[in-house]
Scaffold this motif. Structure first.
Motif, short mmCIF file in Angstrom:
data_model
loop_
_atom_site.label_atom_id
_atom_site.label_comp_id
_atom_site.label_asym_id
_atom_site.label_seq_id
_atom_site.Cartn_x
_atom_site.Cartn_y
_atom_site.Cartn_z
N THR A 68 34.63 50.33 68.93
CA THR A 68 34.97 51.84 68.32
C THR A 68 36.79 51.61 68.44
O THR A 68 37.41 52.56 67.64
CB THR A 68 34.00 52.98 68.95
OG1 THR A 68 34.18 53.24 69.60
CG2 THR A 68 32.88 52.56 68.02
N TRP A 110 37.70 49.76 62.45
CA TRP A 110 36.76 50.06 62.73
C TRP A 110 36.34 51.14 61.33
O TRP A 110 35.54 50.94 61.21
CB TRP A 110 37.12 50.62 64.02
CG TRP A 110 34.76 51.63 64.33
CD1 TRP A 110 35.28 52.89 64.68
CD2 TRP A 110 33.90 51.21 63.60
NE1 TRP A 110 34.41 53.47 64.37
CE2 TRP A 110 32.91 52.62 64.03
CE3 TRP A 110 33.13 50.44 62.93
CZ2 TRP A 110 31.74 53.27 63.36
CZ3 TRP A 110 32.04 50.72 62.76
CH2 TRP A 110 31.05 51.59 62.85
N ARG A 132 33.91 50.74 58.26
CA ARG A 132 32.70 51.33 58.17
C ARG A 132 32.69 51.94 56.89
O ARG A 132 31.51 52.05 56.18
CB ARG A 132 32.76 52.62 59.28
CG ARG A 132 31.87 53.90 59.37
CD ARG A 132 31.84 55.25 60.36
NE ARG A 132 33.38 55.93 60.01
CZ ARG A 132 34.47 55.88 60.58
NH1 ARG A 132 34.09 56.23 62.54
NH2 ARG A 132 35.53 56.47 60.49
N ASP A 153 24.10 52.43 57.33
CA ASP A 153 24.78 53.22 58.97
C ASP A 153 24.16 51.89 59.84
O ASP A 153 24.95 51.49 60.77
CB ASP A 153 24.80 54.42 59.13
CG ASP A 153 25.60 55.58 58.06
OD1 ASP A 153 26.52 54.64 57.60
OD2 ASP A 153 24.70 56.40 59.25
N ASP A 154 23.24 51.45 60.07
CA ASP A 154 22.81 51.14 61.44
C ASP A 154 22.75 49.64 61.45
O ASP A 154 23.72 48.75 62.09
CB ASP A 154 21.09 51.35 61.76
CG ASP A 154 20.09 50.56 60.14
OD1 ASP A 154 20.64 50.82 59.23
OD2 ASP A 154 18.58 50.35 60.62
N ASP A 191 27.11 49.15 61.97
CA ASP A 191 27.45 49.03 63.63
C ASP A 191 26.54 48.04 64.43
O ASP A 191 27.62 47.38 64.66
CB ASP A 191 26.31 50.47 63.80
CG ASP A 191 26.53 51.86 64.19
OD1 ASP A 191 27.97 52.01 62.94
OD2 ASP A 191 25.87 52.81 63.88
N GLN A 238 29.19 45.39 66.28
CA GLN A 238 29.22 45.01 67.43
C GLN A 238 29.02 43.29 66.99
O GLN A 238 29.81 42.51 68.00
CB GLN A 238 28.34 45.01 67.54
CG GLN A 238 27.62 44.81 69.17
CD GLN A 238 28.89 45.03 69.77
OE1 GLN A 238 28.61 46.48 70.73
NE2 GLN A 238 30.04 44.16 70.73
#
Length: 248
Positions: A25, A30, A34, A44-45, A48, A52
Motif C-alpha cells: 500500500t 496503489w 485500485r 476487491d479481493d 488486493d 501483492q
C-alpha cells in the motif's frame, strides 16, 4: 561470436521493490491501480491479491535476471528462466479469466507500440487492451523495465493460450529475438495443434512519413515516378539479407 551484455539492475530500485512487496500500500500507484481495477469490474479481493503478486514479482525478478545471465548462454533459456517468476505465475492463475477480449479476435504485434494501437483500431484486441492488461499498461510500477518485462511475457503466453479462433498478427519488422517470434508464435503453434480453429493471419505494416502505421503495400511517390519502399518492404529486404547471412 556475439556477446549479449545484460546491464546490472540498480540496487536502489531493487531495494525499493522489496519494500513495496513487504507493504504494497506504500507504492505510489496503489490508489490508481485500485481505482482502475474497480472501473474494470474486478472484485476487491482480486485487486488486493493481484497487486501483492505484481509487486512480489518485481521484487523477485532481479535475482532471476542475474541467475539467467550467469547460468545460461542461450537467449531462449535466459528468457524462460526470467519468466519462471513464481509470483507472476500465480498472478496469471488469479487473473487468467480477465484476459478475455472485447472483440472477436485477439491481436499480437511487434515493431513498436503504435502497432498495438493500429491493431486495436482495426477491430482486434492486443494484450494491453484486455481488462487486466489495460490496467497494468497504464502504470509505471518500477523504473527498471527488466523487472516488469517478464511479467508481460508470462501474461502474453496466457493470452495466447486463450485463442479459440483466428489470431491477427501485426508485424512491422522481423526480429527473431522478439517476444512475438521467439515466444508467442511458437506457443500459438502448440495451441493450433490442439485446436484447428486457431489460425494465424499476418498483417505486414509500415510507418508512414508522419508516423502512423499503415498496411504493408507499395505506395507511389506523389506525382508518380518509381514506387517508394515502405518501411515493411525495407524490413523484408533486411530479413532476406539476414536469412542469407545467418544459420537457422
Amino acid at each position: 561470436m556475439t556477446r549479449w551484455v545484460q546491464r546490472q539492475g540498480d540496487p536502489g530500485v531493487r531495494e525499493e521493490a522489496r519494500r513495496h512487496a513487504a507493504d504494497p500500500t506504500v507504492h505510489g500507484e496503489w490508489g490508481t491501480f485500485r481505482d482502475m481495477m474497480a472501473q474494470a469490474g474486478f472484485p476487491d479481493d482480486v485487486t488486493d491479491a493481484a497487486w501483492q503478486l505484481v509487486l512480489g514479482g518485481i521484487a523477485e525478478q532481479g535475482q532471476l535476471n542475474d541467475e539467467a545471465m550467469a547460468r545460461y548462454a542461450d537467449r531462449q533459456e535466459q528468457r524462460d528462466h526470467r519468466a519462471s517468476n513464481s509470483w507472476y505465475q500465480e498472478l496469471v492463475k488469479l487473473i487468467g479469466d480477465y484476459l478475455e477480449i472485447n472483440t472477436p479476435t485477439p491481436a499480437l504485434w511487434s515493431g513498436g507500440r503504435q502497432i498495438s494501437d493500429y491493431a486495436l483500431a482495426k477491430g482486434h484486441t492486443p494484450l494491453e487492451s484486455t481488462p487486466f492488461g489495460g490496467v497494468v499498461d497504464k502504470l509505471t510500477l518500477t523504473s527498471d523495465w527488466m523487472l516488469k518485462t517478464p511479467m508481460w511475457n508470462v501474461l502474453s503466453k496466457a493470452f495466447v493460450n486463450h485463442a479459440r479462433g483466428p489470431v491477427h498478427i501485426f508485424l512491422r519488422a522481423y526480429n527473431p529475438d522478439s517476444v512475438l517470434i521467439a515466444q508467442e508464435v511458437p506457443q500459438l503453434r502448440v495451441v493450433m495443434a490442439l485446436n484447428p480453429a486457431v489460425q494465424l493471419i499476418w498483417h505486414p505494416v509500415y510507418a508512414t512519413a508522419d508516423g502512423p502505421p499503415g498496411p504493408g503495400r507499395r505506395r507511389r511517390r506523389p506525382g508518380g515516378g518509381r514506387p517508394g519502399r515502405t518501411g515493411w518492404e525495407t524490413g523484408r529486404r533486411r530479413r532476406r539479407q539476414w536469412c542469407r547471412s545467418s544459420r537457422w
